[in-house]
Design a protein around this motif. Structure first.
Motif, mmCIF file in Angstrom:
data_model
loop_
_atom_site.group_PDB
_atom_site.id
_atom_site.type_symbol
_atom_site.label_atom_id
_atom_site.label_comp_id
_atom_site.label_asym_id
_atom_site.label_seq_id
_atom_site.Cartn_x
_atom_site.Cartn_y
_atom_site.Cartn_z
ATOM 1 N N THR A 175 -4.794 0.760 8.226
ATOM 2 C CA THR A 175 -3.706 0.786 7.240
ATOM 3 C C THR A 175 -3.561 1.487 6.149
ATOM 4 N N PHE A 176 -2.957 1.137 5.221
ATOM 5 C CA PHE A 176 -2.832 1.911 3.842
ATOM 6 C C PHE A 176 -1.730 1.685 3.383
ATOM 7 N N GLU A 177 -1.864 1.023 2.013
ATOM 8 C CA GLU A 177 -1.795 0.311 1.038
ATOM 9 C C GLU A 177 -1.445 0.749 -0.280
ATOM 10 N N ARG A 178 -0.071 0.474 -1.008
ATOM 11 C CA ARG A 178 -0.793 0.330 -2.715
ATOM 12 C C ARG A 178 0.758 -0.534 -2.770
ATOM 13 N N VAL A 179 0.060 -1.990 -3.669
ATOM 14 C CA VAL A 179 0.834 -2.841 -4.375
ATOM 15 C C VAL A 179 1.353 -2.494 -6.045
ATOM 16 N N TYR A 180 2.340 -3.139 -5.965
ATOM 17 C CA TYR A 180 2.792 -1.917 -7.592
ATOM 18 C C TYR A 180 2.185 -3.301 -8.455
ATOM 19 N N PRO A 181 2.042 -3.081 -10.122
ATOM 20 C CA PRO A 181 1.516 -3.910 -10.466
ATOM 21 C C PRO A 181 2.824 -4.530 -11.029
ATOM 22 N N PHE A 182 4.345 -5.120 -10.571
ATOM 23 C CA PHE A 182 5.712 -5.287 -10.829
ATOM 24 C C PHE A 182 6.239 -6.033 -9.676
ATOM 25 N N ALA A 265 11.436 -10.308 -5.746
ATOM 26 C CA ALA A 265 10.246 -9.569 -4.894
ATOM 27 C C ALA A 265 9.373 -9.293 -5.215
ATOM 28 N N PRO A 266 8.282 -8.594 -4.120
ATOM 29 C CA PRO A 266 7.613 -7.331 -4.393
ATOM 30 C C PRO A 266 7.326 -7.019 -4.033
ATOM 31 N N LEU A 267 6.886 -6.165 -4.814
ATOM 32 C CA LEU A 267 6.732 -4.161 -4.307
ATOM 33 C C LEU A 267 5.262 -3.810 -3.752
ATOM 34 N N GLU A 339 7.804 7.423 2.634
ATOM 35 C CA GLU A 339 7.199 6.940 2.158
ATOM 36 C C GLU A 339 6.860 7.369 0.553
ATOM 37 N N ARG A 340 6.878 9.102 0.493
ATOM 38 C CA ARG A 340 6.782 9.456 0.181
ATOM 39 C C ARG A 340 7.709 9.002 -1.972
ATOM 40 N N PHE A 341 8.784 9.551 -0.752
ATOM 41 C CA PHE A 341 9.945 9.231 -1.611
ATOM 42 C C PHE A 341 10.176 8.374 -2.214
ATOM 43 N N SER A 342 9.796 6.974 -2.059
ATOM 44 C CA SER A 342 9.827 5.686 -1.947
ATOM 45 C C SER A 342 8.783 5.485 -3.563
ATOM 46 N N TRP A 343 7.554 6.246 -3.069
ATOM 47 C CA TRP A 343 6.917 5.890 -4.400
ATOM 48 C C TRP A 343 6.901 7.067 -5.296
ATOM 49 N N TRP A 344 7.930 7.785 -5.366
ATOM 50 C CA TRP A 344 8.211 8.921 -6.232
ATOM 51 C C TRP A 344 9.555 8.113 -7.526
ATOM 52 N N MET A 345 10.193 7.739 -6.492
ATOM 53 C CA MET A 345 10.956 7.064 -6.955
ATOM 54 C C MET A 345 10.595 5.788 -8.425
ATOM 55 N N THR A 346 9.926 5.394 -7.463
ATOM 56 C CA THR A 346 9.092 3.968 -8.269
ATOM 57 C C THR A 346 8.638 4.066 -9.436
ATOM 58 N N GLY A 347 7.849 5.878 -8.981
ATOM 59 C CA GLY A 347 6.898 6.239 -10.663
ATOM 60 C C GLY A 347 7.952 6.718 -11.533
ATOM 61 N N LEU A 348 8.730 7.108 -10.889
ATOM 62 C CA LEU A 348 9.970 7.796 -11.669
ATOM 63 C C LEU A 348 10.571 6.985 -12.585
ATOM 64 N N LEU A 349 11.322 5.556 -12.166
ATOM 65 C CA LEU A 349 12.341 4.738 -13.411
ATOM 66 C C LEU A 349 11.726 3.328 -13.900
ATOM 67 N N HIS A 350 10.202 3.198 -13.147
ATOM 68 C CA HIS A 350 9.688 1.789 -13.532
ATOM 69 C C HIS A 350 8.391 1.890 -14.928
#
Ligand code: FAS
Ligand code: PHB
Length: 389
Positions: A175-182, A265-267, A339-350
């Motif tokens: 498994t590969f995981e990153r839990v976001y701090p928000f 919801a957790p991210l 996963e890449r796009f979702s991670w990129w959009m999350t990094g861009l906007l949060h």
């Protein structure tokens, strides 16, 4: 009891797969641990790619989506008080459909009922057996009686917290995981949406998203602390915070009203590899999770279903193993790009609590580049409308 395919979970993945297989005369049993009302009470996704829309059309459940869904040709982003629209249709020729996951699930539930195909709700202790052999089984308890179902295949459509992935020996899965701090604090309200299209906001106080379910029902999200308690957020507090994160036009147009649902919801980003274990296949959220910023979760479930459905039809109709042998690699190729796009959009906007001043400048430069480059906007658009299956 026997079925050719036992589907664990009656969320969008399980119901869509069940409907498509039933149409091909392949005998399925869906086993769901919750009640239909509970499944429908969960407020989740809101945006369907054209690939997912086509799957619903093929399943014969797209009439209400086309009648009630909203076709969107672009989305707006707000940063530093400036709005910028990314035009999906101009860059890709494609659009997206705003039609809530709750409605998709309801349409699929109604189709399952109309077809007379077997579905068991409120099943307890669902357990997977012998999926490494050619004679897998699924057992469960219902109304105090234990049932044992022999089958050819098991589709683990039981989401991130389901039993299917947990049934795989730990040395057989990575498994590969990153839990976001928000997290995301979401609200649903019968109010006119603040705009005709979705608005994604990067504000110094945090991310916000203005979405909708119809032109009279709005869905809003605020980035919040990972340990946020929904009971600490009155409707008034939510509306006031959202208003401060919008630009003057949005703040002016915002229509507030009582919430009909509010949740945190957790991210996380999560992928399990592989997605096939003998006669068990992981589908949808049981195998992967994306932060909802890219609106990919439900849409990835749809492409997984496409690949597994095609593979099972090949097996039963053409007596070919090629599809089932290739399922995992084919699904993961599309999953990792989403996963890449979702991670990129999350990094861009949060706003990341621990980000350094340099990282904050990088985020600002990324947004400035996006707002000034047609190539950058075309890249966002082609990912948002959905990469090819
Ligand atoms: P689901 O989790 O929907 O369904 C799994 C089903 O299996 C459930 O009905 C569950 O009750 C059942 N189950 C679990 N364990 C079982 C067991 N042991 N036995 C039998 N049944 C069992 N995606 C977006 O695109 N946009 C969003 O805004 C968005 N918001 C989300 C918010 C939250 C809180 C969550 C959790 C997800 C969100 N998602 C969003 C992602 C979501 O839409 C999923 O991608 C989608 O539900 C995937 O569908 P399924 O794979 O069917 O999994
Ligand atoms: C929603 O309407 O729930 C929604 C829309 C777009 C997203 C996430 C959630 O990126």
């Amino acid at each position: 009891m026997r079925a050719q395919v036992v589907i664990v979970g009656a969320g969008p993945s399980g119901l869509l797969l069940g409907q498509l297989l039933h149409q091909q005369g392949i005998d399925t049993l869906i086993v769901e641990r919750r009640s239909p009302d509970y499944v429908l009470s969960r407020i989740r996704a809101g945006v369907l790619e054209q690939g997912a829309q086509s799957m619903l059309e093929e399943a014969g459940v797209a009439a209400r989506m086309h009648a009630e869904g909203l076709v969107h040709t672009g989305t707006e982003l707000i940063f530093n008080g400036k709005r910028h629209r990314v035009d999906f249709k101009e860059h890709t020729g494609k659009t997206v459909m705003v039609y809530g996951q709750t409605e998709v699930t309801k349409d699929l539930m109604d189709a399952r009922t109309a077809s007379g195909a077997k579905i068991i709700y409120e099943a307890e202790d669902v357990t997977l057996h012998d999926f490494g052999s050619e004679k897998p089984r699924v057992s469960f308890r219902k109304d105090g009686m234990t049932h044992d179902v022999a089958c050819d295949f098991i589709a683990g459509c039981d989401g991130y917290h389901g039993v299917s992935r947990e049934s795989v020996p730990t040395d057989a899965i990575k498994t590969f995981e990153r839990v976001y701090p928000f997290g995301w604090l979401g609200i649903l309200s019968d109010t006119r949406p603040v705009s005709d299209e979705l608005i994604y906001v990067n504000d110094p106080k945090g991310f916000a998203l203005c979405s909708m379910r119809s032109m009279t029902r709005s869905r809003y999200y605020l980035q919040c602390r990972i340990d946020e308690k929904v009971e600490d957020w009155s409707d008034e507090r939510f509306w006031n915070e959202l208003r401060t994160r919008l630009d003057p036009e949005g703040a002016e147009r915002l229509e507030t009203g009582p919430s009909i649902e509010k949740s945190v919801a957790p991210l996380r980003s999560f992928v399990a590899e592989p997605m096939r274990f003998g006669r068990l296949f992981l589908v949808g959220d049981s195998a992967h999770i994306v932060p909802p910023t890219g609106a990919k979760g439900l849409n990835l479930a749809a492409s997984d279903v496409r690949y597994l459905f095609d593979a099972l039809v090949d097996f039963y109709k053409d007596h070919s193993n090629a599809g089932i042998d290739g399922y995992s690699a084919r699904a993961l190729a599309r999953i990792w790009k989403a996963e890449r796009f979702s991670w990129w959009m999350t990094g861009l906007l949060h706003r990341f609590p621990e980000s350094s001043p340099f990282e904050q400048r990088m985020q600002g430069a990324e947004l400035d580049y996006l707002f000034s480059s047609r190539a950058a906007q075309a890249a966002l658009a082609e990912n948002y409308v959905g990469l090819p299956y």
